[in-house]
Design a protein around this motif. Structure first.
Motif, PDB file in Angstrom:
ATOM      1  N   ALA A  20      69.497  36.149 -43.244  1.00  0.00           N
ATOM      2  CA  ALA A  20      70.170  35.546 -44.331  1.00  0.00           C
ATOM      3  C   ALA A  20      69.408  34.707 -45.067  1.00  0.00           C
ATOM      4  O   ALA A  20      69.899  34.387 -46.483  1.00  0.00           O
ATOM      5  N   ARG A  21      68.654  33.946 -44.491  1.00  0.00           N
ATOM      6  CA  ARG A  21      67.806  32.983 -45.374  1.00  0.00           C
ATOM      7  C   ARG A  21      66.999  34.033 -46.477  1.00  0.00           C
ATOM      8  O   ARG A  21      66.804  33.447 -47.491  1.00  0.00           O
ATOM      9  N   THR A  22      66.305  34.976 -46.088  1.00  0.00           N
ATOM     10  CA  THR A  22      65.754  36.039 -47.080  1.00  0.00           C
ATOM     11  C   THR A  22      66.747  36.427 -48.179  1.00  0.00           C
ATOM     12  O   THR A  22      66.387  36.395 -49.218  1.00  0.00           O
ATOM     13  N   SER A  23      67.889  36.574 -47.867  1.00  0.00           N
ATOM     14  CA  SER A  23      68.880  36.778 -48.816  1.00  0.00           C
ATOM     15  C   SER A  23      69.609  35.481 -49.408  1.00  0.00           C
ATOM     16  O   SER A  23      70.511  35.600 -50.256  1.00  0.00           O
TER      17      SER A  23
ATOM     18  N   PRO B 283      73.338  24.816 -45.206  1.00  0.00           N
ATOM     19  CA  PRO B 283      74.617  24.389 -44.718  1.00  0.00           C
ATOM     20  C   PRO B 283      75.463  25.728 -44.385  1.00  0.00           C
ATOM     21  O   PRO B 283      76.425  25.714 -43.300  1.00  0.00           O
ATOM     22  N   ARG B 284      75.511  26.691 -45.235  1.00  0.00           N
ATOM     23  CA  ARG B 284      76.083  28.043 -45.226  1.00  0.00           C
ATOM     24  C   ARG B 284      75.823  28.682 -43.853  1.00  0.00           C
ATOM     25  O   ARG B 284      76.630  29.188 -43.058  1.00  0.00           O
ATOM     26  N   ILE B 285      74.590  28.710 -43.396  1.00  0.00           N
ATOM     27  CA  ILE B 285      74.173  29.165 -42.246  1.00  0.00           C
ATOM     28  C   ILE B 285      74.602  28.472 -40.947  1.00  0.00           C
ATOM     29  O   ILE B 285      75.277  28.963 -39.996  1.00  0.00           O
ATOM     30  N   VAL B 286      74.606  27.258 -40.955  1.00  0.00           N
ATOM     31  CA  VAL B 286      75.011  26.426 -40.099  1.00  0.00           C
ATOM     32  C   VAL B 286      76.915  26.764 -39.821  1.00  0.00           C
ATOM     33  O   VAL B 286      77.370  27.175 -38.896  1.00  0.00           O
ATOM     34  N   TRP B 287      77.355  26.583 -40.858  1.00  0.00           N
ATOM     35  CA  TRP B 287      78.999  26.932 -40.858  1.00  0.00           C
ATOM     36  C   TRP B 287      79.356  28.187 -40.321  1.00  0.00           C
ATOM     37  O   TRP B 287      80.108  28.417 -39.654  1.00  0.00           O
ATOM     38  N   ALA B 288      78.598  29.378 -40.794  1.00  0.00           N
ATOM     39  CA  ALA B 288      78.800  30.749 -40.735  1.00  0.00           C
ATOM     40  C   ALA B 288      78.139  31.239 -39.453  1.00  0.00           C
ATOM     41  O   ALA B 288      78.904  32.352 -38.936  1.00  0.00           O
ATOM     42  N   HIS B 289      77.143  30.879 -38.936  1.00  0.00           N
ATOM     43  CA  HIS B 289      76.363  31.635 -37.874  1.00  0.00           C
ATOM     44  C   HIS B 289      76.012  30.703 -36.855  1.00  0.00           C
ATOM     45  O   HIS B 289      76.399  31.055 -35.597  1.00  0.00           O
TER      46      HIS B 289
ATOM     47  N   ALA C  81      64.822  41.746 -49.548  1.00  0.00           N
ATOM     48  CA  ALA C  81      65.676  41.623 -48.253  1.00  0.00           C
ATOM     49  C   ALA C  81      65.133  42.191 -47.144  1.00  0.00           C
ATOM     50  O   ALA C  81      63.926  43.059 -47.367  1.00  0.00           O
ATOM     51  N   VAL C  82      65.184  41.855 -45.983  1.00  0.00           N
ATOM     52  CA  VAL C  82      64.661  42.354 -44.708  1.00  0.00           C
ATOM     53  C   VAL C  82      65.577  43.107 -43.825  1.00  0.00           C
ATOM     54  O   VAL C  82      66.714  42.886 -43.633  1.00  0.00           O
ATOM     55  N   VAL C  83      64.719  44.115 -43.069  1.00  0.00           N
ATOM     56  CA  VAL C  83      65.173  44.780 -42.168  1.00  0.00           C
ATOM     57  C   VAL C  83      64.542  44.572 -40.660  1.00  0.00           C
ATOM     58  O   VAL C  83      63.269  44.971 -40.959  1.00  0.00           O
ATOM     59  N   PHE C  84      65.093  44.146 -39.690  1.00  0.00           N
ATOM     60  CA  PHE C  84      64.251  43.839 -38.379  1.00  0.00           C
ATOM     61  C   PHE C  84      64.176  44.881 -37.206  1.00  0.00           C
ATOM     62  O   PHE C  84      64.896  45.819 -37.367  1.00  0.00           O
ATOM     63  N   GLN C  85      63.079  44.798 -36.452  1.00  0.00           N
ATOM     64  CA  GLN C  85      63.135  45.596 -35.472  1.00  0.00           C
ATOM     65  C   GLN C  85      64.239  45.889 -34.329  1.00  0.00           C
ATOM     66  O   GLN C  85      64.898  46.776 -34.036  1.00  0.00           O
TER      67      GLN C  85
END
Ligand SMILES: Nc1ncnc2c1ncn2[C@@H]1O[C@H](COP(=O)(O)OP(=O)(O)OP(=O)(O)O)[C@@H](O)[C@H]1O
Ligand SMILES: [Mg+2]
Lengths: 270, 273
Positions: free
Chosen positions: A164-167, A172-178, B90-94
């Motif tokens: 998610a960070r990569t994209s 804040p959005r990560i805290v809320w959604a994940h 974008a990434v795809v993981f193991q």
């Protein structure tokens, strides 16, 4: 399924106490300060569960006690969840130095006996319902913070957070959604257990005379007052004890059942 | 201009102790180009891919230069990087089991980047999710499932759909097939190969297996203990391994290829690779 039965039992037990607590807001058999009954009457038609040393109706006092128990449990859990949750998330995101300091502080707070902390708060603010909530909620927030920190860190280390960070998803959005959805099942179960502990802690405080002042006595105070007359008027000691057990066992069963409801990976069927 | 240009990238512990974990590696990727990053376990492959997007775990820091789509990643603030990420890479993981949020339905996870990057809502969003699933050959009903309700191969396909949803210029795949069994592995590799070509994406493909890398890329960079020991076209590396580590990699890839080709009656023959 056995788990189902536990959950239903838990819901019923908690609902009964909740209903009594709500009812007490509108109606009790006698006014709280009514002392017109005879001294230590046994159960009868007029006073269903009898009276205490001062001639107060026991059922009335038990109903008000239920209200206090629920208020303290809910208030302390709300305070503990907000304060502890925020501190735990902060620690999970903090740099090494701040995180280590917070962790050490939490360990000290947790090692500090709840009752001692409560006495300090009562000494500072005077004995009241609010004092009991603040004291118990503060002690609880340390435990909640430590749990939140560990759970959040585990989620933050997951690949889906990195993805998610990569994209480009913001923190804040990560805290809320994940983070919150993933820590919530465990946290909710723990908070339910903490509710039970908070009710017990309040009973202990009141037993020591540090709870809400009369005439709005909590179950802990009822137990303490009935102690000297337990042989002549056993109902006065047994009834608050039974109610305490009903509520605490109820929330524990509820907590256990909640675990399965909140977590789809634990559900057998969909 | 290169899409990704890495020069003298080193990764070190913040505390400054010990040797660099990754030691001055350099490589570049043009748009649409592919590079295989190969090396034994612990050689620094994953950390290299994380450094490329500026997502090193706390406690580690990078030095050198990483230019991703024209933005310097090293030393950049999160705010700056958030704008580049997604569009650029974008990434795809193991591990498909940790690459997806266990508590979120797959459709919702795939919808997230579509919503954010392409601004889709409502019916348009739903049909985009269906299209994304279709692209990775997943049935539409998978959208309503939680990750634990589908197979490992399907999870990995969903993760690929998520990564592609932003239409990144660079797809980083960190051992995307290692956790899968051989037939599923081949399917996922073919899928990645096809999608990268279809969308003209550059591909940075990490593996410790030359045979796998050979299926998707022709260029490799061999990492050993954080150093780039070989780099060049795969065919050249195969025919002329050079250092000891690369030689052992080539030998084991040959053995694997041989094992796959073997007929039952000669299967106990070691073939002396
Ligand atoms: N957060 C971290 N802090 C300190 N050292 C780390 C951290 N993460 C990884 N390392 C070290 O960096 C080295 C390289 O790790 P990396 O994950 O990049 O290896 P890898 O080549 O991807 O291996 P694998 O094939 O097993 O995935 C390892 O020796 C590891 O111990
Ligand atoms: Mg790795």
């Amino acid at each position: 399924m056995r788990r189902r039965a536990f959950l239903v039992t838990g819901i019923v037990l908690v609902a009964v106490v909740l209903a009594v607590a709500l009812l007490s807001l509108f109606w009790t058999p006698f006014p709280a300060a009514d002392t017109t009954g005879g001294r230590l009457e046994g159960p009868g038609a007029h006073h269903l569960l009898g009276t205490d040393k001062l001639g107060r109706d026991l059922l009335t006092r038990l109903m008000i006690g239920a209200r206090i128990a629920v208020a303290v449990g809910a208030g302390a859990v709300a305070l503990g969840a907000l304060l502890g949750g925020a501190a735990g998330l902060l620690a999970a995101f903090a740099n090494r130095w701040l995180d280590d300091s917070l962790a050490a502080l939490l360990d000290i707070l947790i090692a500090f006996p709840t009752l001692l902390l409560a006495m300090l708060v009562v000494a500072a603010r005077g004995a009241s319902l609010a004092s009991a909530i603040v004291a118990i909620g503060l002690a609880m927030s340390a435990i909640v913070a430590r749990l939140t920190r560990v759970l959040a860190k585990r989620v933050l280390a997951m690949d889906y957070v990195t993805a998610a960070r990569t994209s480009g998803v913001s923190w804040p959005r990560i805290v809320w959604a994940h983070v919150l959805p993933n820590i919530w099942p465990t946290l909710a179960v723990n908070l339910a257990l903490q509710f039970g502990l908070a009710v017990l802690a309040e009973a202990s405080l009141s037993y020591l005379g540090l709870g809400p002042p009369p005439p709005n006595a909590s179950w802990g105070r009822l137990l303490q007052e009935a102690q000297s007359t337990v042989l002549t008027a056993p109902v006065g000691a047994i009834a608050p004890g039974v109610l305490l057990v009903v509520l605490v066992v109820g929330v524990n069963l509820l907590a256990d059942g909640l675990r399965d409801v909140a977590d789809p990976t634990r559900r057998r069927h969909r | 201009m290169s899409l990704l240009s890495v020069s003298d990238l080193s990764i070190l512990l913040k505390s400054g102790e010990g040797q660099p974990i990754v030691d001055r590696i350099s490589f570049a990727l043009e748009p649409g180009q592919r590079l295989g990053l190969i090396g034994e376990s612990g050689s620094g492959k994953s950390l290299t891919t994380l450094a490329v997007t500026g997502l090193l775990p706390p406690g580690l820091r990078a030095t050198g230069s990483v230019l991703l789509d024209g933005t310097q990643v090293i030393g950049a603030r999160d705010r700056t990087l958030d704008r580049v990420r997604g569009h650029a890479a974008a990434v795809v993981f193991q591990e498909p089991s940790t690459a997806l949020d266990p508590l979120m339905r797959l459709g919702k996870q795939i919808a997230e980047p579509l919503r954010r990057h392409r601004g889709l809502r409502g019916a348009a969003l739903r049909s985009a999710v269906a299209a994304a699933l279709d692209e990775v050959a997943l049935p539409t009903r998978v959208a309503g499932a939680y990750p634990h309700e589908v197979s490992g191969g399907q999870r990995q396909r969903a993760a690929i759909a998520m990564a592609l949803a932003c239409r990144p210029k660079l797809l980083i795949a960190d051992e995307p097939t290692t956790a899968l069994d051989v037939t599923v592995q081949a399917e996922v590799l073919a899928l990645l190969d096809r999608l990268a070509a279809a969308h003209d994406m550059a591909l940075l493909f990490v593996s410790h297996d030359l045979a796998v890398i050979g299926k998707v890329t022709d260029e490799v960079l061999v990492l050993s203990q954080g150093r780039a020991v070989r780099t060049g076209p795969l065919a050249e590396v195969l025919s002329n391994p050079g250092d000891d580590y690369t030689r052992s990699l080539v030998a084991s890839a040959r053995r694997l290829d041989a094992a796959l080709d073997l007929t039952p009656e000669v299967s106990d023959d070691s073939r002396g690779a």
